[in-house]
Design a protein around this motif. Structure first.
Motif, short mmCIF file in Angstrom:
data_model
loop_
_atom_site.label_atom_id
_atom_site.label_comp_id
_atom_site.label_asym_id
_atom_site.label_seq_id
_atom_site.Cartn_x
_atom_site.Cartn_y
_atom_site.Cartn_z
N LYS A 132 41.07 18.41 27.32
CA LYS A 132 39.85 18.10 28.06
C LYS A 132 40.02 16.89 28.97
O LYS A 132 39.48 16.85 30.07
CB LYS A 132 38.70 17.83 27.07
CG LYS A 132 37.34 17.65 27.73
CD LYS A 132 36.24 17.53 26.68
CE LYS A 132 34.86 17.39 27.35
NZ LYS A 132 33.79 17.27 26.35
N TYR A 133 40.81 15.90 28.51
CA TYR A 133 41.01 14.67 29.27
C TYR A 133 42.50 14.39 29.42
O TYR A 133 43.08 13.59 28.69
CB TYR A 133 40.34 13.48 28.57
CG TYR A 133 38.86 13.64 28.35
CD1 TYR A 133 37.97 13.60 29.42
CD2 TYR A 133 38.34 13.84 27.08
CE1 TYR A 133 36.61 13.76 29.23
CE2 TYR A 133 36.97 13.98 26.87
CZ TYR A 133 36.11 13.94 27.95
OH TYR A 133 34.76 14.10 27.75
N GLU A 152 43.94 7.80 31.36
CA GLU A 152 44.36 8.62 30.22
C GLU A 152 43.24 8.65 29.19
O GLU A 152 42.59 7.63 28.93
CB GLU A 152 45.63 8.06 29.57
CG GLU A 152 46.15 8.94 28.44
CD GLU A 152 47.44 8.43 27.83
OE1 GLU A 152 48.12 9.22 27.16
OE2 GLU A 152 47.76 7.24 28.01
N SER A 153 43.00 9.83 28.64
CA SER A 153 41.98 10.00 27.59
C SER A 153 40.61 9.51 28.06
O SER A 153 39.89 8.82 27.32
CB SER A 153 42.40 9.25 26.32
OG SER A 153 43.67 9.65 25.89
N ASN A 154 40.26 9.82 29.30
CA ASN A 154 38.95 9.48 29.86
C ASN A 154 38.75 7.97 29.98
O ASN A 154 37.63 7.48 29.98
CB ASN A 154 37.82 10.09 29.01
CG ASN A 154 36.51 10.19 29.77
OD1 ASN A 154 36.50 10.40 30.98
ND2 ASN A 154 35.40 10.03 29.08
N VAL A 249 41.71 18.37 45.98
CA VAL A 249 41.31 17.38 46.98
C VAL A 249 39.79 17.37 47.08
O VAL A 249 39.17 18.41 47.28
CB VAL A 249 41.92 17.70 48.37
CG1 VAL A 249 41.42 16.70 49.41
CG2 VAL A 249 43.43 17.68 48.31
N LEU A 250 39.20 16.19 46.90
CA LEU A 250 37.75 16.04 47.03
C LEU A 250 37.45 15.36 48.36
O LEU A 250 37.90 14.24 48.61
CB LEU A 250 37.18 15.18 45.88
CG LEU A 250 36.92 15.86 44.53
CD1 LEU A 250 38.24 16.27 43.89
CD2 LEU A 250 36.14 14.94 43.61
N VAL A 266 35.61 13.36 39.30
CA VAL A 266 36.83 14.18 39.27
C VAL A 266 36.81 15.16 38.11
O VAL A 266 37.20 16.33 38.24
CB VAL A 266 38.08 13.29 39.22
CG1 VAL A 266 39.31 14.10 38.83
CG2 VAL A 266 38.30 12.60 40.56
N LEU A 267 36.34 14.69 36.95
CA LEU A 267 36.35 15.53 35.75
C LEU A 267 35.10 16.40 35.61
O LEU A 267 35.02 17.18 34.67
CB LEU A 267 36.50 14.64 34.50
CG LEU A 267 37.85 13.91 34.35
CD1 LEU A 267 37.81 12.98 33.16
CD2 LEU A 267 38.98 14.92 34.20
N ALA A 268 34.17 16.26 36.51
CA ALA A 268 32.91 17.02 36.41
C ALA A 268 33.17 18.53 36.53
O ALA A 268 34.06 18.96 37.24
CB ALA A 268 31.94 16.57 37.51
#
Length: 268
Positions: A132-133, A152-154, A249-250, A266-268
């Protein structure tokens, strides 16, 4: 260099103990935003989890294993005491009495409370979290400014700022983000127009100088994923010049945004 979460998982997969020298695994939810944690309930869960093993081993009359567990318990409780003020959302610990295994980490992720005392470490939650992360990098670009986020790891591990000195045409590490340089004579509008024109003419050559630096950072940090964030042609141009593949790319200008907000986007 410390192990990445993926490397830690691979290492733990090979761990197997026998006899009285078991492996302790703990996942502890310390998330203060959790409605079930408003009164510091994690302390009760921790106390009960430790006591259950101790009571069982006492009843089983296994002195050697009980002594091993007490050694591990002390190490775990010392870590908790030393890091309590810096708690994030969870704590993960793997440990053995002989110090062959010791992994203790405060993480920015909510965990399910789990305690194990067995021949092998229980790594299912760690695997879920790594998926997940992942260990990732974020490169934010805005004309002659580049910000690199290592995560790393959120959790944000490190942030590095680069700014192009348009006079020397060298990318230099800065302590914080700055507005694009507008070197040149005349008033503000003349300076800005002059910079925009110069930047457009030299963008490819200038980005070609920083691309190898970014590739090296990606390699050194062992990123599993890499994201590029920036508006217009900047992000697309820099992406083409890097050897390390870009996962996404955002098209957003987030250079001056708080790093945690960028990570969330980014993680959304």
């Amino acid at each position: 260099m410390s192990l990445t979460i993926t490397e830690t998982i691979n290492w733990l997969k090979d761990v197997r103990k026998e006899g009285a020298n078991k492996v302790f695994t703990m996942y502890l939810n310390t998330d203060r935003s959790d409605p079930n944690q408003q009164g510091g309930e994690w302390k009760i869960h921790l106390k009960n989890g430790m006591r259950n093993f101790e009571t069982y081993l006492q009843q089983d009359d296994n002195t050697e294993e009980l002594n091993n567990f007490k050694k591990v318990k002390k190490k775990a409780m010392d870590f908790i005491k030393e890091n309590e003020q810096q708690f994030q959302r969870g704590v993960i610990i793997y440990a053995t009495a002989d110090d062959d295994v010791w992994f203790a980490k405060c993480v920015q992720m909510r965990l399910e409370d789990e305690f194990y005392w067995q021949e092998t470490p229980e790594i299912n939650q760690l695997i879920e979290l790594s998926e997940k992360y992942p260990k990732l990098g974020i490169v934010l670009v805005q004309q002659n400014q580049v910000k690199v986020i290592d995560s790393e790891s959120n959790r944000i591990k490190e942030t590095t700022y680069f700014e192009l000195d348009v006079d020397t045409e060298d990318w230099k590490i800065k302590q914080g983000p700055r507005r694009p340089s507008t070197a040149g004579a005349g008033g503000p509008h003349v300076q800005k127009d002059s910079f925009e024109s110069r930047f457009a003419a030299n963008q490819h050559r200038w980005y070609k100088k920083i691309a190898p630096k970014l590739d090296k950072i990606a390699k050194d940090n062992q990123w599993e994923q890499l994201y590029m964030v920036g508006e217009g042609d900047s992000a697309k141009e820099l992406e083409k010049l890097m050897h390390r593949p870009i996962d996404a790319v955002l098209q957003k200008n987030m250079l001056d945004h708080e790093e945690t907000k960028v990570l969330e986007e980014v993680l959304a």
